[in-house]
Design an enzyme around this catalytic site. Structure first.
Site, PDB file in Angstrom:
ATOM      1  N   ARG A 147      -4.145  10.052   3.149  1.00 17.19           N
ATOM      2  CA  ARG A 147      -2.995  11.060   3.111  1.00 17.19           C
ATOM      3  C   ARG A 147      -1.966  11.083   2.054  1.00 17.19           C
ATOM      4  O   ARG A 147      -1.324  12.132   1.574  1.00 17.19           O
ATOM      5  CB  ARG A 147      -2.114  10.922   4.452  1.00 17.19           C
ATOM      6  CG  ARG A 147      -1.125  11.898   4.690  1.00 17.19           C
ATOM      7  CD  ARG A 147      -0.316  11.829   5.985  1.00 17.19           C
ATOM      8  NE  ARG A 147       0.670  12.554   6.304  1.00 17.19           N
ATOM      9  CZ  ARG A 147       0.386  14.029   6.489  1.00 17.19           C
ATOM     10  NH1 ARG A 147      -0.704  14.219   7.122  1.00 17.19           N
ATOM     11  NH2 ARG A 147       1.375  14.986   6.460  1.00 17.19           N
ATOM     12  N   ASP A 188       4.283   1.349  12.179  1.00 18.76           N
ATOM     13  CA  ASP A 188       2.834   0.724  11.586  1.00 18.76           C
ATOM     14  C   ASP A 188       2.678  -0.691  12.163  1.00 18.76           C
ATOM     15  O   ASP A 188       1.631  -1.257  12.014  1.00 18.76           O
ATOM     16  CB  ASP A 188       3.095   0.668  10.071  1.00 18.76           C
ATOM     17  CG  ASP A 188       2.477   1.702   9.342  1.00 18.76           C
ATOM     18  OD1 ASP A 188       1.862   2.658   9.991  1.00 18.76           O
ATOM     19  OD2 ASP A 188       2.638   1.761   8.165  1.00 18.76           O
ATOM     20  N   LYS A 240       0.973  -1.217  -0.030  1.00 21.54           N
ATOM     21  CA  LYS A 240      -0.143  -0.056  -0.076  1.00 21.54           C
ATOM     22  C   LYS A 240       0.755   1.398   0.196  1.00 21.54           C
ATOM     23  O   LYS A 240       0.711   2.302  -0.760  1.00 21.54           O
ATOM     24  CB  LYS A 240      -0.832   0.176   1.324  1.00 21.54           C
ATOM     25  CG  LYS A 240      -1.569   1.284   1.432  1.00 21.54           C
ATOM     26  CD  LYS A 240      -2.222   1.289   2.977  1.00 21.54           C
ATOM     27  CE  LYS A 240      -2.827   2.527   3.376  1.00 21.54           C
ATOM     28  NZ  LYS A 240      -1.628   3.727   3.622  1.00 21.54           N
ATOM     29  N   ASN A 241       2.004   1.367   0.820  1.00 21.53           N
ATOM     30  CA  ASN A 241       2.636   2.490   1.028  1.00 21.53           C
ATOM     31  C   ASN A 241       3.548   2.643  -0.019  1.00 21.53           C
ATOM     32  O   ASN A 241       4.319   3.658  -0.325  1.00 21.53           O
ATOM     33  CB  ASN A 241       3.668   2.394   2.550  1.00 21.53           C
ATOM     34  CG  ASN A 241       2.702   2.564   3.466  1.00 21.53           C
ATOM     35  OD1 ASN A 241       1.629   2.984   3.517  1.00 21.53           O
ATOM     36  ND2 ASN A 241       3.214   2.161   4.847  1.00 21.53           N
ATOM     37  N   ASP A 271      -5.337   8.893   8.379  1.00 21.65           N
ATOM     38  CA  ASP A 271      -5.436   8.311   9.657  1.00 21.65           C
ATOM     39  C   ASP A 271      -5.323   9.352  10.909  1.00 21.65           C
ATOM     40  O   ASP A 271      -4.281  10.141  10.803  1.00 21.65           O
ATOM     41  CB  ASP A 271      -4.342   7.248  10.007  1.00 21.65           C
ATOM     42  CG  ASP A 271      -4.560   5.791   8.924  1.00 21.65           C
ATOM     43  OD1 ASP A 271      -5.682   5.757   8.889  1.00 21.65           O
ATOM     44  OD2 ASP A 271      -3.815   5.257   8.614  1.00 21.65           O
TER      45      ASP A 271
END
Length: 421
Positions: A94, A307, A24-25, A118
């Protein structure tokens, strides 16, 4: 509008094999960086998560044509892009801020709403703005937007970050690739996701040295071209499965997981009593008894990832012994501790530190996810709680974990999705 929650009946020992999706990141940043070149860029190993759909909608509004395939996305970037990223999308995620660097570099202007995402801390944009200004742009906050302009293009500069911010490093990097001359970024982030972005940019024609180190050197090029690129596996999802195996006295083989991206977390799991082995194409994590407590302090890569901090606290909640978890990256990460306490965890928070005294058994209760990783941590806690745990606001989890409940069920968990009005 109907929302979903997760119902978990604790007590199952997780056993079996899972495959890790693309990160995802990383993929969201790759999608944003595709704006740097006109034409069709294709990204594969794309996770089926809500945030990918949000980024696709944002790029569509900027003028791109998006085609989603099975675990792939093709982005057709026009010669002229829009330059405004609206609040209704940016507030949901974000990573939307990552269009800032490419838009300024390619179009000479950008207006990007201040991001949401978040609720884990302030995460200001000063480093992003200062970096763009060092490259010759004017940038400021105006009516809830970051407004940046560089009508005559950007010029290389020597930039030193006060903190190795991943987002700031990414935005400066994606702006500098089209700047005139050479840019250096000192105290740059080193995360595997950032290295993936750098390799993606290199495949588009960028000239970048020092990926994975604290100093990046970027030699600007006049134009970039589209590319085809596979996203790296998600190390946070990998780590989550590893902690799930350890907490439930389970045995999970995580296909696609890269041990080299998770050296410290896997070392910590081994010290908790887990048996961690490399297998062909992945990692196997097995736990035969109650875990031992582990102390950790979160730090930028290669330190312990923030995370995975909720997973550590959840493990420590049922581990043997006392532990201290120190959060050095996001001050709001401990918000979910109150939810864990509802399950019977014994945790005291003092500033950046959480003291955890392990108990043999948590007890099921209704709890609410406050962000992606907190939600996953609560689900893991629910798996080792007596009785039923309800995790409300599970949409947070779906932003980072494709089919999380279904994957857990395939490993033997008693977990179901429920619709709530």
């Amino acid at each position: 509008m109907a929302q979903e929650r997760l119902r978990i009946v604790g007590g199952a020992r997780l056993h079996g094999e899972v495959r890790v999706c693309g990160a995802k990141n990383s993929v969201l940043k790759l999608m944003a960086a595709s704006l740097l070149a006109e034409g069709k860029t294709t990204i594969s190993n794309v996770p089926d998560i809500a945030d990918v759909a949000i980024m696709a909608e944002l790029l569509t509004r900027l003028g791109c044509t998006i085609v989603r395939g099975h675990e792939s996305v093709t982005i057709d970037v026009p010669a002229v892009l829009g330059h405004r990223a609206d609040y209704d999308l940016v507030r949901k995620m974000r990573a939307s801020i990552n269009v800032l660097g490419p838009l300024v570099a390619r179009m000479g202007e950008a207006e990007v709403a201040l991001p949401g995402g978040d609720a884990i801390g302030s995460r200001g944009l000063d480093f992003h703005i200062n970096g763009l200004e060092a490259l010759g742009a004017t940038a400021h906050n105006e009516h809830g937007y970051v407004v940046a302009s560089a009508p005559n293009g950007l010029t290389g500069a020597d930039i030193e970050l006060d903190f190795p911010s991943v987002g700031a490093t990414e935005n400066i990097l994606t702006a500098a690739v089209l700047a005139k001359g050479t840019t250096t970024i000192d105290n740059a982030a080193r995360e595997p996701d950032l290295v993936d972005l750098g390799n993606f940019l290199i495949s588009m024609g960028a000239k970048i040295e020092g990926l994975g180190t604290t100093k990046l050197t970027i030699h600007g090029v006049p134009t970039m071209h589209p590319t085809v690129h596979a996203t790296i596996p998600d190390r946070i999802v990998t780590g989550t499965w590893a902690f799930a195996a350890a907490m439930t006295c389970g045995d999970i083989t995580i296909m696609g997981g890269r041990a080299e991206d998770l050296e410290l977390p896997l070392e910590k799991l081994a010290s908790a009593g887990a048996i961690v082995t490399s297998v062909d194409g992945g990692i196997r994590v097995r736990m035969d008894g109650r875990p031992q407590s582990i102390d950790i302090a979160t730090l930028p890569y290669p330190g312990f990832p923030t995370d995975l901090q909720p997973m550590v606290i959840s493990l420590n909640a049922i581990a043997e012994g006392d532990a201290i978890v120190t959060e050095n990256v996001f001050e709001g990460r401990f918000m979910f501790v109150n939810e864990l306490i509802r399950l019977g965890a014994q945790i005291t928070v003092d500033g950046h530190h959480a003291s955890i005294r392990g108990v043999e058994q948590l007890s099921g209760a209704p709890v609410a996810a406050t962000d992606i990783r907190a939600g996953a941590g609560l689900v893991l806690a629910g798996l080792v709680s007596e009785g039923t745990t309800i995790v409300e606001d599970s949409f947070h989890i779906d932003r980072g974990y494709p089919n999380f409940a279904e994957e857990l069920a395939s490993l033997g968990a008693n977990i179901t999705r429920e619709s709530v009005e």
